[in-house]
Write a protein that holds these residues in place. Sequence first.
Motif, PDB file in Angstrom:
ATOM      1  N   ASN A 152       0.836  -1.199   0.000  1.00 52.92           N
ATOM      2  CA  ASN A 152       0.000   0.000   0.000  1.00 52.92           C
ATOM      3  C   ASN A 152       0.875   1.255   0.000  1.00 52.92           C
ATOM      4  O   ASN A 152       1.967   1.267   0.578  1.00 52.92           O
ATOM      5  N   CYS A 153       0.366   2.297  -0.634  1.00 53.27           N
ATOM      6  CA  CYS A 153       1.039   3.585  -0.621  1.00 53.27           C
ATOM      7  C   CYS A 153      -0.036   4.666  -0.578  1.00 53.27           C
ATOM      8  O   CYS A 153      -1.231   4.374  -0.640  1.00 53.27           O
ATOM      9  N   SER A 154       0.376   5.913  -0.498  1.00 53.77           N
ATOM     10  CA  SER A 154      -0.599   6.996  -0.511  1.00 53.77           C
ATOM     11  C   SER A 154      -1.207   7.117  -1.905  1.00 53.77           C
ATOM     12  O   SER A 154      -0.578   6.764  -2.912  1.00 53.77           O
ATOM     13  N   LEU A 157       0.996   9.231  -4.150  1.00 53.55           N
ATOM     14  CA  LEU A 157       2.179   8.596  -4.724  1.00 53.55           C
ATOM     15  C   LEU A 157       1.797   7.786  -5.960  1.00 53.55           C
ATOM     16  O   LEU A 157       2.508   7.810  -6.972  1.00 53.55           O
ATOM     17  N   GLY A 186      -4.145   3.206  -4.454  1.00 51.61           N
ATOM     18  CA  GLY A 186      -3.066   3.196  -3.461  1.00 51.61           C
ATOM     19  C   GLY A 186      -2.454   1.834  -3.233  1.00 51.61           C
ATOM     20  O   GLY A 186      -1.970   1.551  -2.132  1.00 51.61           O
ATOM     21  N   ARG A 187      -2.443   0.990  -4.272  1.00 50.26           N
ATOM     22  CA  ARG A 187      -1.790  -0.321  -4.183  1.00 50.26           C
ATOM     23  C   ARG A 187      -0.863  -0.485  -5.376  1.00 50.26           C
ATOM     24  O   ARG A 187      -1.223  -0.141  -6.501  1.00 50.26           O
ATOM     25  N   ASN A 203      11.085  -0.325  -1.897  1.00 45.87           N
ATOM     26  CA  ASN A 203      11.646   0.706  -1.006  1.00 45.87           C
ATOM     27  C   ASN A 203      11.950   1.987  -1.772  1.00 45.87           C
ATOM     28  O   ASN A 203      11.743   3.094  -1.267  1.00 45.87           O
ATOM     29  N   LEU A 206       8.662   3.918  -2.444  1.00 45.52           N
ATOM     30  CA  LEU A 206       8.152   4.596  -1.252  1.00 45.52           C
ATOM     31  C   LEU A 206       9.023   5.794  -0.875  1.00 45.52           C
ATOM     32  O   LEU A 206       8.509   6.817  -0.416  1.00 45.52           O
ATOM     33  N   GLU A 209       8.409   9.460  -2.785  1.00 50.40           N
ATOM     34  CA  GLU A 209       7.177  10.254  -2.716  1.00 50.40           C
ATOM     35  C   GLU A 209       7.437  11.744  -2.530  1.00 50.40           C
ATOM     36  O   GLU A 209       6.817  12.586  -3.184  1.00 50.40           O
TER      37      GLU A 209
END
Length: 229
Positions: A152-154, A157, A186-187, A203, A206, A209
Amino acid sequence: MTEVVMPGDRIPSAEEMGKTKKVILGPGLRRQDDHVVACKVGILQHKEPNTFWVDSYQRRYVPVRGEYVIGVVTSKAGDIFRVDIGSSEQAALPYLAFEQATKKNRPDVNTGDLVYARLVVASKDFEPELVCVNSSGKKGKLGVLSDGFVFNCSLNLARMILRENCPLLAALTKEIPFEIAVGLNGRIWIKAKSVKETIAVGNAILAAEHASNEQISKICENIGNILFI
């Protein structure tokens, strides 16, 4: 110049353009009579020639028709799969929404599978509905995502990665070959040659961002140096 908008603010640039050509309104904007108004707080974005939307930091995904998302199949019910896309309600994915699927030839999809799909119904009055084919009825890159790693991410992003001027993916592919599917919910799903490389790519994504373009290049170069020393 960055333009911050609040819910209820009119968008004069979109209204003016709408007088002479068709305007496409993305997330965060809606038409109200002859006006275009914001329905979210965020930064107004404009993509040439005629697309406007609002970038906002929101925790829960709100389905938008036409967007690509990554979902988790939670159950089978009749002729549809139920899919968790991170919104307030689950989405429906019909059996027939796959390439060459028929009532006798059902797709090989099971509970717990990841699917990359497109939203064809997204309205406050109806449950979200997904398909795993494009407008020509072909699978393309849609469908079940095998192996790999999802995280998951924002929402911001995910949208940033898909911008034409974002250098992240191009810089990463110079260092490590990998496959990626970015869901606007957000995936992100990635698959590299090894677990170590897959984690490194995740990594780097993430870490990018809040980085500038120069910092993004350095992040990608450093990961390549670490992996291949």
